[in-house]
Design a protein around this motif. Structure first.
Motif, mmCIF file in Angstrom:
data_model
loop_
_atom_site.group_PDB
_atom_site.id
_atom_site.type_symbol
_atom_site.label_atom_id
_atom_site.label_comp_id
_atom_site.label_asym_id
_atom_site.label_seq_id
_atom_site.Cartn_x
_atom_site.Cartn_y
_atom_site.Cartn_z
ATOM 1 N N SER A 149 1.036 -1.605 0.050
ATOM 2 C CA SER A 149 0.181 -0.294 -0.151
ATOM 3 C C SER A 149 0.578 1.449 -0.369
ATOM 4 N N GLU A 150 2.450 1.366 0.394
ATOM 5 C CA GLU A 150 3.411 2.211 0.677
ATOM 6 C C GLU A 150 3.806 2.258 -0.684
ATOM 7 N N LEU A 151 3.779 1.388 -1.729
ATOM 8 C CA LEU A 151 4.566 1.230 -3.033
ATOM 9 C C LEU A 151 3.571 2.369 -3.948
ATOM 10 N N HIS A 152 4.564 3.417 -4.471
ATOM 11 C CA HIS A 152 4.257 3.839 -5.935
ATOM 12 C C HIS A 152 4.403 3.869 -7.119
ATOM 13 N N SER A 153 3.753 3.238 -7.891
ATOM 14 C CA SER A 153 3.826 2.853 -9.189
ATOM 15 C C SER A 153 4.532 3.527 -10.423
ATOM 16 N N GLU A 154 3.952 5.090 -9.673
ATOM 17 C CA GLU A 154 4.531 5.922 -10.908
ATOM 18 C C GLU A 154 6.188 6.446 -10.680
ATOM 19 N N GLU A 155 6.701 5.581 -9.772
ATOM 20 C CA GLU A 155 8.271 6.172 -9.292
ATOM 21 C C GLU A 155 9.097 5.893 -10.104
ATOM 22 N N HIS A 156 8.462 3.953 -10.252
ATOM 23 C CA HIS A 156 9.026 3.244 -10.704
ATOM 24 C C HIS A 156 8.719 2.136 -12.313
ATOM 25 N N VAL A 157 9.939 1.747 -12.770
ATOM 26 C CA VAL A 157 10.100 1.550 -14.639
ATOM 27 C C VAL A 157 10.275 -0.082 -14.573
ATOM 28 N N ARG A 158 9.088 -0.579 -14.808
ATOM 29 C CA ARG A 158 9.402 -2.234 -15.471
ATOM 30 C C ARG A 158 9.315 -2.827 -14.037
ATOM 31 N N GLN A 159 10.749 -3.347 -13.931
ATOM 32 C CA GLN A 159 10.150 -4.680 -12.251
ATOM 33 C C GLN A 159 11.222 -3.678 -11.382
ATOM 34 N N GLN A 160 10.509 -4.025 -9.809
ATOM 35 C CA GLN A 160 11.734 -3.486 -8.763
ATOM 36 C C GLN A 160 11.230 -4.850 -8.085
ATOM 37 N N ALA A 161 12.516 -5.306 -6.757
ATOM 38 C CA ALA A 161 12.189 -6.219 -5.169
ATOM 39 C C ALA A 161 12.620 -4.881 -4.388
ATOM 40 N N VAL A 162 11.967 -5.798 -3.203
ATOM 41 C CA VAL A 162 11.686 -4.503 -2.029
ATOM 42 C C VAL A 162 11.663 -5.488 -1.150
ATOM 43 N N ILE A 163 13.034 -6.169 -0.654
ATOM 44 C CA ILE A 163 12.828 -6.646 0.770
ATOM 45 C C ILE A 163 11.713 -6.923 1.485
ATOM 46 N N LEU A 164 11.546 -7.580 2.048
ATOM 47 C CA LEU A 164 10.718 -7.581 3.152
ATOM 48 C C LEU A 164 11.161 -7.736 4.404
ATOM 49 N N LYS A 165 12.190 -8.874 4.602
ATOM 50 C CA LYS A 165 13.185 -9.101 5.109
ATOM 51 C C LYS A 165 14.050 -10.662 5.374
ATOM 52 N N THR A 166 15.277 -10.807 6.082
ATOM 53 C CA THR A 166 16.002 -11.618 5.542
ATOM 54 C C THR A 166 16.196 -12.917 7.055
ATOM 55 N N THR B 199 10.085 -15.327 -2.087
ATOM 56 C CA THR B 199 11.848 -15.824 -1.145
ATOM 57 C C THR B 199 13.077 -16.226 -2.128
ATOM 58 N N PHE B 200 13.296 -15.527 -1.893
ATOM 59 C CA PHE B 200 15.169 -15.942 -2.709
ATOM 60 C C PHE B 200 15.754 -16.912 -1.525
ATOM 61 N N ILE B 201 16.096 -17.989 -1.966
ATOM 62 C CA ILE B 201 16.954 -19.106 -0.958
ATOM 63 C C ILE B 201 18.586 -18.807 -1.426
ATOM 64 N N PHE B 202 18.934 -18.012 -0.991
ATOM 65 C CA PHE B 202 21.195 -18.039 -1.803
ATOM 66 C C PHE B 202 21.581 -19.335 -0.786
ATOM 67 N N PRO B 203 22.054 -20.463 -1.237
ATOM 68 C CA PRO B 203 23.211 -21.587 -1.049
ATOM 69 C C PRO B 203 24.105 -21.154 -0.276
ATOM 70 N N GLU B 204 25.006 -21.248 1.087
ATOM 71 C CA GLU B 204 25.937 -20.465 1.045
ATOM 72 C C GLU B 204 26.813 -20.532 0.520
ATOM 73 N N ALA B 205 27.449 -21.554 -0.245
ATOM 74 C CA ALA B 205 28.276 -21.655 -1.508
ATOM 75 C C ALA B 205 27.747 -19.870 -2.360
ATOM 76 N N ALA B 206 26.945 -19.401 -2.384
ATOM 77 C CA ALA B 206 26.454 -18.439 -3.236
ATOM 78 C C ALA B 206 26.612 -17.393 -2.415
ATOM 79 N N ARG C 28 22.275 -8.750 6.281
ATOM 80 C CA ARG C 28 20.533 -8.506 6.727
ATOM 81 C C ARG C 28 20.206 -7.001 7.321
ATOM 82 N N GLU C 29 21.048 -5.622 6.895
ATOM 83 C CA GLU C 29 20.171 -4.928 7.391
ATOM 84 C C GLU C 29 20.185 -3.784 6.367
ATOM 85 N N TYR C 30 20.881 -3.712 5.101
ATOM 86 C CA TYR C 30 21.318 -2.769 4.099
ATOM 87 C C TYR C 30 21.361 -2.994 3.090
ATOM 88 N N GLY C 31 20.602 -4.892 2.490
ATOM 89 C CA GLY C 31 20.547 -4.734 1.088
ATOM 90 C C GLY C 31 19.765 -4.427 0.604
#
Length: 124
Positions: free
Chosen positions: A27-44, A102-109, A116-119
């Protein structure tokens, strides 16, 4: 007009509190400020396998579908790539739609441990 959808497995299993938080962020997103695709982090988080989990709201602002198949996914902090992987996910986000994922990064990646704060997550 941008709409929020949940992939069917998410829709059946998501906790009420998590759904409300996703709806609040959407509800806080404003699509007119963005183009095409974007990923907003919710949690890690880390799981028991030491994999790094990044839950995001994938926003497809375009008029065509956005597929994760064959995309490169980067997790960055302070302009440095911390994690990188090729997407193995079959999610397709419909036009003008936002969906949590949710994207899962294996430890090797991971090049190093994320703070986990500013990514940010980049889907290329």
């Amino acid at each position: 007009m941008q709409k929020l959808e949940f992939e069917s497995a998410w829709d059946k299993t998501i906790a009420r509190q998590d759904r409300e938080e996703i709806e609040r962020v959407f509800s806080e997103l404003h699509s007119e400020e963005h183009v095409r695709q974007q990923a907003v982090i919710l949690k890690t988080a880390y799981n028991h396998k030491k994999e790094f989990l990044v839950t995001v709201l994938v926003n497809n602002y375009s008029t065509g579908p956005f597929s994760l198949i064959g995309k490169k996914v980067l997790y960055e902090e302070e302009e440095h790539t911390i994690g990188e992987m090729d997407s193995r996910y079959t999610l397709e986000v419909p036009p003008e739609t936002s969906m949590p994922w949710t994207f899962i990064f294996p430890e090797a990646a991971l090049g190093r441990n994320p703070s986990r704060e500013y990514g940010k997550l980049i889907i290329m």
